[in-house]
Design a protein around this motif. Sequence first.
Motif, PDB file in Angstrom:
ATOM      1  N   SER A  17       0.841  -1.201   0.000  1.00 27.74           N
ATOM      2  CA  SER A  17       0.000   0.000   0.000  1.00 27.74           C
ATOM      3  C   SER A  17       0.875   1.250   0.000  1.00 27.74           C
ATOM      4  CB  SER A  17      -0.968  -0.007   1.184  1.00 27.74           C
ATOM      5  OG  SER A  17      -0.315  -0.391   2.363  1.00 27.74           O
ATOM      6  N   GLU A  18       0.361   2.298  -0.637  1.00 31.10           N
ATOM      7  CA  GLU A  18       1.164   3.503  -0.844  1.00 31.10           C
ATOM      8  C   GLU A  18       0.870   4.578   0.194  1.00 31.10           C
ATOM      9  OE1 GLU A  18       1.079   5.027  -4.855  1.00 31.10           O
ATOM     10  OE2 GLU A  18       2.677   3.602  -5.339  1.00 31.10           O
ATOM     11  N   LEU A  19       1.872   5.399   0.450  1.00 27.21           N
ATOM     12  CA  LEU A  19       1.690   6.546   1.330  1.00 27.21           C
ATOM     13  C   LEU A  19       2.431   7.728   0.734  1.00 27.21           C
ATOM     14  CD1 LEU A  19       4.400   6.926   3.624  1.00 27.21           C
ATOM     15  CD2 LEU A  19       3.714   4.555   3.756  1.00 27.21           C
ATOM     16  N   THR A  20       2.033   8.902   1.165  1.00 22.91           N
ATOM     17  CA  THR A  20       2.693  10.134   0.743  1.00 22.91           C
ATOM     18  C   THR A  20       3.628  10.557   1.854  1.00 22.91           C
ATOM     19  OG1 THR A  20       0.779  10.800  -0.544  1.00 22.91           O
ATOM     20  CG2 THR A  20       2.305  12.550   0.080  1.00 22.91           C
ATOM     21  N   THR A  21       4.883  10.830   1.515  1.00 25.53           N
ATOM     22  CA  THR A  21       5.837  11.314   2.503  1.00 25.53           C
ATOM     23  C   THR A  21       6.226  12.743   2.151  1.00 25.53           C
ATOM     24  OG1 THR A  21       7.712  10.453   1.236  1.00 25.53           O
ATOM     25  CG2 THR A  21       6.799   9.013   2.940  1.00 25.53           C
ATOM     26  N   PHE A  22       6.561  13.495   3.175  1.00 23.45           N
ATOM     27  CA  PHE A  22       6.984  14.881   3.006  1.00 23.45           C
ATOM     28  C   PHE A  22       8.262  15.091   3.782  1.00 23.45           C
ATOM     29  CE2 PHE A  22       3.262  17.347   1.380  1.00 23.45           C
ATOM     30  CZ  PHE A  22       3.980  18.315   0.698  1.00 23.45           C
ATOM     31  N   VAL A  23       9.303  15.538   3.127  1.00 19.17           N
ATOM     32  CA  VAL A  23      10.503  15.976   3.829  1.00 19.17           C
ATOM     33  C   VAL A  23      10.770  17.388   3.338  1.00 19.17           C
ATOM     34  CG1 VAL A  23      12.928  15.533   4.309  1.00 19.17           C
ATOM     35  CG2 VAL A  23      11.370  13.608   3.941  1.00 19.17           C
ATOM     36  N   GLY A  24      10.505  18.358   4.201  1.00 22.84           N
ATOM     37  CA  GLY A  24      10.634  19.757   3.799  1.00 22.84           C
ATOM     38  C   GLY A  24       9.674  20.059   2.650  1.00 22.84           C
ATOM     39  N   CYS A  25      10.232  20.502   1.522  1.00 22.13           N
ATOM     40  CA  CYS A  25       9.394  20.849   0.371  1.00 22.13           C
ATOM     41  C   CYS A  25       9.182  19.661  -0.559  1.00 22.13           C
ATOM     42  CB  CYS A  25      10.041  21.970  -0.443  1.00 22.13           C
ATOM     43  SG  CYS A  25      10.264  23.465   0.512  1.00 22.13           S
ATOM     44  N   VAL A  26       9.837  18.554  -0.265  1.00 21.66           N
ATOM     45  CA  VAL A  26       9.803  17.425  -1.187  1.00 21.66           C
ATOM     46  C   VAL A  26       8.719  16.418  -0.808  1.00 21.66           C
ATOM     47  CG1 VAL A  26      11.151  15.593  -2.275  1.00 21.66           C
ATOM     48  CG2 VAL A  26      12.286  17.699  -1.536  1.00 21.66           C
ATOM     49  N   MET A  27       7.746  16.288  -1.718  1.00 20.24           N
ATOM     50  CA  MET A  27       6.674  15.320  -1.514  1.00 20.24           C
ATOM     51  C   MET A  27       6.993  14.092  -2.346  1.00 20.24           C
ATOM     52  SD  MET A  27       2.671  16.007  -2.128  1.00 20.24           S
ATOM     53  CE  MET A  27       1.890  14.772  -3.137  1.00 20.24           C
TER      54      MET A  27
END
Length: 126
Positions: free
Chosen positions: A100-110
Amino acid sequence: MFGMRKAWERELGAAVDELVTAETLAFGGVGIAGTLLPVTEAYHRVEAALSDHPDEVRRQLDRVLVDGTPAGRAYAATLLERVDPETARATWTSLRDDPSELTTFVGCVMDRETLGTYASRRLAAA
């Protein structure tokens, strides 16, 4: 007063509910403005409750691992690292094959990735 939940229990419950339905995994501020997402704030509230109420938090994390979205399960496994590193490791290991997929965010990078890929990275970094 009997039967009423304490304020910290209500707050913890609300924060955990937020993790159960989490769409995005972000541990810090996101975007140019470094905004904290509500789910990131919820994660920090659960994390803060760990020192005062470890048993209750531990119980709630089990609920997130069972009922949570992929992002929610990743938050729960991350919090487990604080309370119970051995169980956290076993949890990450069991998530390694999760497609299953998830969205990750590190600073401005999605980014989008599978929970399995994320879990493998966490294990490698441990």
